[in-house]
Scaffold this motif. Sequence first.
Motif, mmCIF file in Angstrom:
data_model
loop_
_atom_site.group_PDB
_atom_site.id
_atom_site.type_symbol
_atom_site.label_atom_id
_atom_site.label_comp_id
_atom_site.label_asym_id
_atom_site.label_seq_id
_atom_site.Cartn_x
_atom_site.Cartn_y
_atom_site.Cartn_z
ATOM 1 N N MET A 121 96.453 0.734 105.403
ATOM 2 C CA MET A 121 96.315 1.944 106.199
ATOM 3 C C MET A 121 95.074 1.867 107.100
ATOM 4 O O MET A 121 95.108 2.375 108.218
ATOM 5 N N ARG A 122 94.014 1.230 106.627
ATOM 6 C CA ARG A 122 92.774 1.182 107.401
ATOM 7 C C ARG A 122 92.986 0.512 108.759
ATOM 8 O O ARG A 122 92.512 1.021 109.780
ATOM 9 N N GLU A 123 93.679 -0.620 108.775
ATOM 10 C CA GLU A 123 93.911 -1.325 110.038
ATOM 11 C C GLU A 123 94.771 -0.493 110.981
ATOM 12 O O GLU A 123 94.553 -0.510 112.190
ATOM 13 N N GLU A 124 95.725 0.234 110.422
ATOM 14 C CA GLU A 124 96.562 1.095 111.263
ATOM 15 C C GLU A 124 95.726 2.207 111.902
ATOM 16 O O GLU A 124 95.905 2.531 113.075
ATOM 17 N N ILE A 125 94.820 2.781 111.131
ATOM 18 C CA ILE A 125 93.932 3.814 111.655
ATOM 19 C C ILE A 125 93.055 3.231 112.755
ATOM 20 O O ILE A 125 92.882 3.825 113.827
ATOM 21 N N LEU A 126 92.505 2.045 112.501
ATOM 22 C CA LEU A 126 91.640 1.406 113.495
ATOM 23 C C LEU A 126 92.381 1.158 114.799
ATOM 24 O O LEU A 126 91.842 1.385 115.875
ATOM 25 N N ARG A 127 93.617 0.695 114.717
ATOM 26 C CA ARG A 127 94.403 0.465 115.935
ATOM 27 C C ARG A 127 94.642 1.772 116.696
ATOM 28 O O ARG A 127 94.599 1.803 117.922
ATOM 29 N N LEU A 128 94.914 2.847 115.959
ATOM 30 C CA LEU A 128 95.148 4.145 116.597
ATOM 31 C C LEU A 128 93.904 4.651 117.315
ATOM 32 O O LEU A 128 93.968 5.038 118.481
ATOM 33 N N ILE A 129 92.769 4.669 116.614
ATOM 34 C CA ILE A 129 91.571 5.247 117.227
ATOM 35 C C ILE A 129 90.937 4.316 118.241
ATOM 36 O O ILE A 129 90.177 4.764 119.088
ATOM 37 N N GLU A 130 91.261 3.017 118.183
ATOM 38 C CA GLU A 130 90.768 2.107 119.211
ATOM 39 C C GLU A 130 91.392 2.458 120.559
ATOM 40 O O GLU A 130 90.752 2.379 121.599
ATOM 41 N N LYS A 131 92.653 2.871 120.540
ATOM 42 C CA LYS A 131 93.340 3.251 121.771
ATOM 43 C C LYS A 131 93.012 4.673 122.198
ATOM 44 O O LYS A 131 93.031 4.993 123.378
#
Length: 158
Positions: free
Chosen positions: A1-11
């Motif tokens: 889940m952490r990587e998915e969150i990072l991808r979302l907030i990076e964009k």
Amino acid sequence: MREEILRLIEKNARIDLKEAAILLGKTEVEVANAIADMEKEKIICGYYTMIDWEKTSEDRVTALIEVRVTPQRGSGFDEIAERIMKYDEVKAVYLMSGGFDFTLLIEEASMKEIAQFVTNKLSTLDSILNTATHFILKKYKDYGTVLADTEERMLVTP
């Protein structure tokens, strides 16, 4: 889940927690806690706003400065990088492979101010061997965001 969150907030660093939770299939509390944990662990290091300064009245120049140095005994490049990072003008410092050791990102109001920084501050450091300054003339795309207005080109045929 952490990587998915990072991808979302990076964009989109301003994404609503509720929207992020829905997209990830998690609760808002789970997403908020994961973000808070990653901030504490310094995985998330900050949030930035990307501004297309060419569309404002402010006249800004961005430069990439390549720097070659003599590494310090015992600390290698780290001690030099720490000294360079302390200058307010320096927005980013990268250790590089190739012909130069560091690349610096500088954003100032004028070419003259960047030249003064290189001349009066950067080049006076003992370990600096030489520098090469490159001015960014136009940004077309920055961190995945298209900035330049691209006009459709007319097809030219003989």
